[in-house]
Design a protein around this motif. Structure first.
Motif, PDB file in Angstrom:
ATOM      1  N   GLY A  48     -42.310  48.501  97.931  1.00 41.19           N
ATOM      2  CA  GLY A  48     -41.901  47.071  98.668  1.00 41.19           C
ATOM      3  C   GLY A  48     -42.307  46.067  97.986  1.00 41.19           C
ATOM      4  N   ASP A  49     -42.254  44.986  98.607  1.00 37.18           N
ATOM      5  CA  ASP A  49     -42.515  43.704  97.946  1.00 37.18           C
ATOM      6  C   ASP A  49     -43.479  42.886  99.065  1.00 37.18           C
ATOM      7  N   ASP A  50     -43.930  43.442 100.014  1.00 32.80           N
ATOM      8  CA  ASP A  50     -45.128  42.634 100.790  1.00 32.80           C
ATOM      9  C   ASP A  50     -46.539  43.069 100.269  1.00 32.80           C
ATOM     10  N   GLU A  51     -47.596  42.552 100.744  1.00 34.26           N
ATOM     11  CA  GLU A  51     -48.988  42.596 100.332  1.00 34.26           C
ATOM     12  C   GLU A  51     -49.372  44.101 100.244  1.00 34.26           C
ATOM     13  N   ILE A  52     -48.905  45.093 101.356  1.00 30.71           N
ATOM     14  CA  ILE A  52     -49.355  46.202 101.142  1.00 30.71           C
ATOM     15  C   ILE A  52     -48.212  47.163 100.410  1.00 30.71           C
ATOM     16  N   LEU A  53     -47.075  47.352 100.719  1.00 26.71           N
ATOM     17  CA  LEU A  53     -46.098  48.155 100.169  1.00 26.71           C
ATOM     18  C   LEU A  53     -46.074  47.767  98.401  1.00 26.71           C
ATOM     19  N   SER A  54     -46.182  46.625  98.133  1.00 29.40           N
ATOM     20  CA  SER A  54     -46.241  46.283  96.770  1.00 29.40           C
ATOM     21  C   SER A  54     -47.329  46.868  95.943  1.00 29.40           C
ATOM     22  N   ARG A  55     -48.403  47.688  96.692  1.00 33.53           N
ATOM     23  CA  ARG A  55     -49.427  48.104  95.966  1.00 33.53           C
ATOM     24  C   ARG A  55     -49.435  49.650  96.001  1.00 33.53           C
ATOM     25  N   ILE A  56     -48.155  50.386  96.601  1.00 35.08           N
ATOM     26  CA  ILE A  56     -48.158  51.628  96.696  1.00 35.08           C
ATOM     27  C   ILE A  56     -46.879  52.162  96.046  1.00 35.08           C
ATOM     28  N   SER A  57     -47.135  53.299  95.379  1.00 30.82           N
ATOM     29  CA  SER A  57     -46.086  53.926  94.270  1.00 30.82           C
ATOM     30  C   SER A  57     -45.858  55.457  94.904  1.00 30.82           C
TER      31      SER A  57
END
Length: 174
Positions: A48-57
């Motif tokens: 994703g592109d929010d502060e949390i999902l952008s950090r998860i793959s």
């Protein structure tokens, strides 16, 4: 003679279907190959592109050694990426965070499911704190596989951002 001429095509197609059903005749298959770069890109794609999902793959597929079990948790959304994995012989969890596969040590656990798996677990490293809450199906033994119908991963970053991610999963053994 008419009976024989009508029977010949029927016999031919019946034999063809029988051979295909037995696996003697196999339909052509198109082999799909991916380059190592394409595989790496698909596993490092951010969720994703929010502060949390952008950090998860998404994690790549995980394999189990003989006589071990694993807790697999997928993000509850249409594409259902695998985001969390834990082995029965290791209390740490594995996630891809900030593009790097990270081992997150477990710091607390309650409500034993079996082996080294718990319905409530907390994991932490220097950048993230995870609170994993799951509800395990109670009708099977752990060796038969246990469905995790509902759950959540509450994630907090070291700079204060937090989010709760809905998950579902399974405890599977080999």
């Amino acid at each position: 003679m008419k009976f024989y001429s009508a029977l010949t095509p029927f016999t031919f197609f019946s034999t063809l279907l029988l051979l295909a059903g037995c696996g003697v005749i196999k339909p052509p298959t198109e082999q799909i190959t991916q380059s190592p770069e394409a595989i790496e890109e698909s596993t490092n794609k951010r969720l994703g592109d929010d502060e949390i999902l952008s950090r998860i793959s998404a994690l790549p597929g995980q394999t189990l050694e003989d006589s071990t079990c694993g807790l697999f948790l997928w993000l509850r959304r249409d594409d259902a990426p695998l985001i969390f994995f834990q082995r029965s012989n290791d209390p740490s969890a594995t996630m891809i965070l900030d593009g790097v596969s990270q081992s997150l040590p477990r710091i607390s656990a309650t409500e034993l499911i079996g082996f080294n798996f718990f319905e409530n677990q907390t994991f932490e490293n220097n950048a993230f704190k995870l609170s994993v809450k799951t509800k395990a199906e109670a009708v099977r033994s752990i060796r038969q596989g246990i469905k995790i119908e509902t759950g959540s991963i509450s994630m907090t970053t070291n700079n204060g951002w937090s989010a709760a991610l809905p998950v579902a999963g399974v405890v599977g053994c080999k």
